[in-house]
Scaffold this motif. Structure first.
Motif, PDB file in Angstrom:
ATOM      1  N   SER A 279       0.825  -1.199   0.000  1.00 32.01           N
ATOM      2  CA  SER A 279       0.000   0.000   0.000  1.00 32.01           C
ATOM      3  C   SER A 279       0.867   1.259   0.000  1.00 32.01           C
ATOM      4  O   SER A 279       0.615   2.204  -0.750  1.00 32.01           O
ATOM      5  N   TYR A 280       1.905   1.276   0.837  1.00 32.49           N
ATOM      6  CA  TYR A 280       2.839   2.413   0.852  1.00 32.49           C
ATOM      7  C   TYR A 280       3.452   2.607  -0.532  1.00 32.49           C
ATOM      8  O   TYR A 280       3.531   3.718  -1.050  1.00 32.49           O
ATOM      9  N   GLU A 281       3.920   1.498  -1.101  1.00 34.51           N
ATOM     10  CA  GLU A 281       4.592   1.582  -2.402  1.00 34.51           C
ATOM     11  C   GLU A 281       3.634   2.022  -3.511  1.00 34.51           C
ATOM     12  O   GLU A 281       4.037   2.742  -4.422  1.00 34.51           O
ATOM     13  N   ALA A 282       2.381   1.625  -3.434  1.00 40.32           N
ATOM     14  CA  ALA A 282       1.391   2.061  -4.435  1.00 40.32           C
ATOM     15  C   ALA A 282       1.224   3.577  -4.386  1.00 40.32           C
ATOM     16  O   ALA A 282       1.154   4.238  -5.427  1.00 40.32           O
ATOM     17  N   GLY A 283       1.174   4.130  -3.194  1.00 38.88           N
ATOM     18  CA  GLY A 283       1.069   5.577  -3.047  1.00 38.88           C
ATOM     19  C   GLY A 283       2.284   6.293  -3.580  1.00 38.88           C
ATOM     20  O   GLY A 283       2.175   7.298  -4.294  1.00 38.88           O
ATOM     21  N   ARG A 284       3.444   5.785  -3.271  1.00 40.51           N
ATOM     22  CA  ARG A 284       4.682   6.405  -3.762  1.00 40.51           C
ATOM     23  C   ARG A 284       4.788   6.293  -5.270  1.00 40.51           C
ATOM     24  O   ARG A 284       5.231   7.215  -5.939  1.00 40.51           O
ATOM     25  N   SER A 285       4.384   5.161  -5.811  1.00 44.30           N
ATOM     26  CA  SER A 285       4.430   4.955  -7.258  1.00 44.30           C
ATOM     27  C   SER A 285       3.522   5.956  -7.967  1.00 44.30           C
ATOM     28  O   SER A 285       3.902   6.560  -8.973  1.00 44.30           O
ATOM     29  N   GLU A 286       2.317   6.153  -7.436  1.00 42.78           N
ATOM     30  CA  GLU A 286       1.374   7.102  -8.032  1.00 42.78           C
ATOM     31  C   GLU A 286       1.916   8.521  -7.925  1.00 42.78           C
ATOM     32  O   GLU A 286       1.816   9.309  -8.858  1.00 42.78           O
TER      33      GLU A 286
END
Length: 158
Positions: A138-145
């Motif tokens: 979830s953290y990585e999805a936010g950073r990716s976006e």
């Protein structure tokens, strides 16, 4: 150890400053269309902005029970706004209702999958539930976006 054990207050503060662009129309006091007639901002329902700000004040003032009640009502009357679900989740999380907060964050993502501020909050809830791999995702999805949209990254309520 990545962001996995970041402090809640630091992450919430950071998420308050950084959001993401979305494919959905922006929220605005007045409806806006571009030169081709495409809707780029939909008008807010009457009283929505004042009601939203009241809920934010309840959260900021630590009036958790009132905030939960307020955001629950808003989630029923205005379920099409990601920010409503996100703030409902925040209020629930402050009450220690982590599972319910997670459901609210997932509702925010269902409304607008590109609304990345919820990713960090969802990650915190997942971490608190011991679901560390999901939290990291979830953290990585936010950073990716955030990286994807770059300087266009914004919050709907900044």
């Amino acid at each position: 150890m990545l962001i996995r054990f970041a402090s809640l207050s630091l992450l919430v503060f950071t998420l308050g400053l950084v959001g993401c662009a979305t494919n959905n129309p922006a929220i605005s006091d007045a409806g806006l269309v571009d030169e081709n007639g495409n809707v780029i901002a939909v008008p807010l329902p009457d009283g929505f902005e004042d009601n939203y700000r009241k809920g934010l004040s309840l959260l900021e003032d630590g009036e958790t029970d009132e905030a939960v009640e307020h955001w629950e009502k808003m989630s029923q009357s205005d379920p099409e706004y990601s920010g409503v679900w996100t703030n409902y989740g925040l209020a629930l999380f402050q009450q220690g209702k982590v599972e319910e907060a997670l459901v609210s964050y997932e509702n925010a993502q269902a409304v607008d999958p590109a609304y990345c501020p919820v990713n960090g909050l969802k990650g915190i809830a997942l971490r608190d539930l011991g679901r560390f791999d999901e939290a990291q995702n979830s953290y990585e999805a936010g950073r990716s976006e955030e990286r994807r949209v770059g300087k266009e990254c914004r919050s709907r309520w900044s």
